[in-house]
Design an enzyme around this catalytic site. Sequence first.
Site, short mmCIF file in Angstrom:
data_model
loop_
_atom_site.label_atom_id
_atom_site.label_comp_id
_atom_site.label_asym_id
_atom_site.label_seq_id
_atom_site.Cartn_x
_atom_site.Cartn_y
_atom_site.Cartn_z
N LYS A 170 -15.64 -3.14 -3.85
CA LYS A 170 -14.17 -3.57 -3.35
C LYS A 170 -14.24 -4.04 -1.95
CE LYS A 170 -11.62 -0.05 -6.22
NZ LYS A 170 -11.67 1.20 -5.97
N GLN A 173 -9.53 6.63 -3.56
CA GLN A 173 -10.46 6.39 -4.62
C GLN A 173 -10.17 7.90 -5.54
OE1 GLN A 173 -12.06 3.77 -5.67
NE2 GLN A 173 -13.14 4.57 -7.49
N ASP A 221 -2.25 0.45 -5.42
CA ASP A 221 -2.83 1.25 -6.75
C ASP A 221 -1.53 1.21 -7.72
OD1 ASP A 221 -5.48 2.02 -7.52
OD2 ASP A 221 -5.28 3.47 -6.30
N1 GUN Z 1 -11.00 5.30 -9.65
C1 GUN Z 1 -11.44 4.54 -10.84
N2 GUN Z 1 -10.51 3.56 -11.02
C2 GUN Z 1 -9.81 3.62 -10.06
C3 GUN Z 1 -8.44 2.80 -9.40
O1 GUN Z 1 -8.09 1.96 -10.04
N3 GUN Z 1 -8.07 3.46 -8.55
C4 GUN Z 1 -8.58 4.47 -7.84
N4 GUN Z 1 -7.44 4.86 -6.75
N5 GUN Z 1 -9.31 5.35 -8.31
C5 GUN Z 1 -10.07 4.75 -9.15
#
Ligand code: GUN
Length: 296
Positions: free
Chosen positions: A54, A98, A121
Site C-alpha cells: 500500500k 489494518q 476503508d
Molecule cells: N486486512 C485485509 N484487507 C484489509 C482491508 O481492506 N482493510 C483493512 N483495514 N484491513 C485489511
Amino acid sequence: MTASVIDGKAFAATVRSKVAAHVARLKTDHNITPGLAVVLVGEDPASQVYVRSKGKMTVEVGMKSFEHKLDVETSETDLLALIDTLNNDPEVHGILVQLPLPDHLDSDLVINSIDPAKDVDGFHISNVGLLGTGQKSMVPCTPLGCLMMLRDHHGSLSGKNAVVIGRSNIVGKPMAQLLLNDSCTVTIAHSRTADLPGVVRQADIVVAAVGRPEMVPGDWIKPGATVIDVGINRIERDGKNKLVGDVDYASCAEVAGAITPVPGGVGPMTIACLLANTVTACSRANGLVEPEGLTA
Ligand code: GUN
C-alpha cells in the site's frame, strides 16, 4: 462458451493512472498533496506485506504515505490517541487501520473513532449507513473494485439479476448495496441458503465472497453470466502451494460470459480503490470536484 477474462491487473493499472492524474491536478491547481496514513498493530506477516505494498503504490501515484507501526501490546488508549492525532492532521486525508487487530483491541470501537470523512476503508458505521441509504459515502475498496469492473464490462447494470454469495460486512453486504444502488435485483446468499445452486443459476451476475476454495462449480452458472471471484485461498495441490478463488475457475470459465481470474482479478483492484478513495476524500475535504470514474 468460453468466458472472456476480466483482467483486474490491467484494470487496476488504469485506475491508478486516473488517480495519479487527479493527484497531479490537485498539486498544480491547488498545491494540495493527498496523504494516506496506514496503521499496523503487531507483526502479522500477511499484514506487513499488504502495508508495504500500500505504501509503495501510494507514493507511486504521487501521494504522501504515512506508516505507523505499533507494538502488538499497544493499548487501546494509545491507539485511539494516534487516530485522534491523524483525524486532526491536515496532511492526512485517508486513514486505514489494518485488520485484523490483536484480540485485546475492540475493532468496532477503533474503526468508529476514525473521522468518517477520512475512513478510506468505508467501514465506519456512518459510511455504512450513508451507503445503505444511497447517499454519498466512502465505499469499501473490494466491493468498489468489483463494481468498477462490472460497470466497465456491462455499461448499465440496471435490471440485472445479481447474486452475492457471502454476507460479510466488508464485502458481501456493501457489494449487495452497491448493486442495488445500480438498480440490480439482488439476492444475498449464504451458508444457510436453501438450494444455493438453484439460486446462483438465476444470476446474470455472480459475486462469490465466501472464503471457501473453489466452492462454486460451473454447473451452477447460467450460460453467459458474469462471474466475479473475490476469494483468495491458499491450497496444497500436487504438492504445490496454489492460490485459488471461491469459484472453480476451469469449469466456470466454460459456461460464463466473463470471469475474473485468481490471482489477477479482484485482488489488484482493492489497493487501486484504496488510492481512489484517498484522492476522493482529499477532494471532498477541500470542497473540490471529485475524480471522475473513481467513485460509486
Ligand atoms: N486486512 C485485509 N484487507 C484489509 C482491508 O481492506 N482493510 C483493512 N483495514 N484491513 C485489511
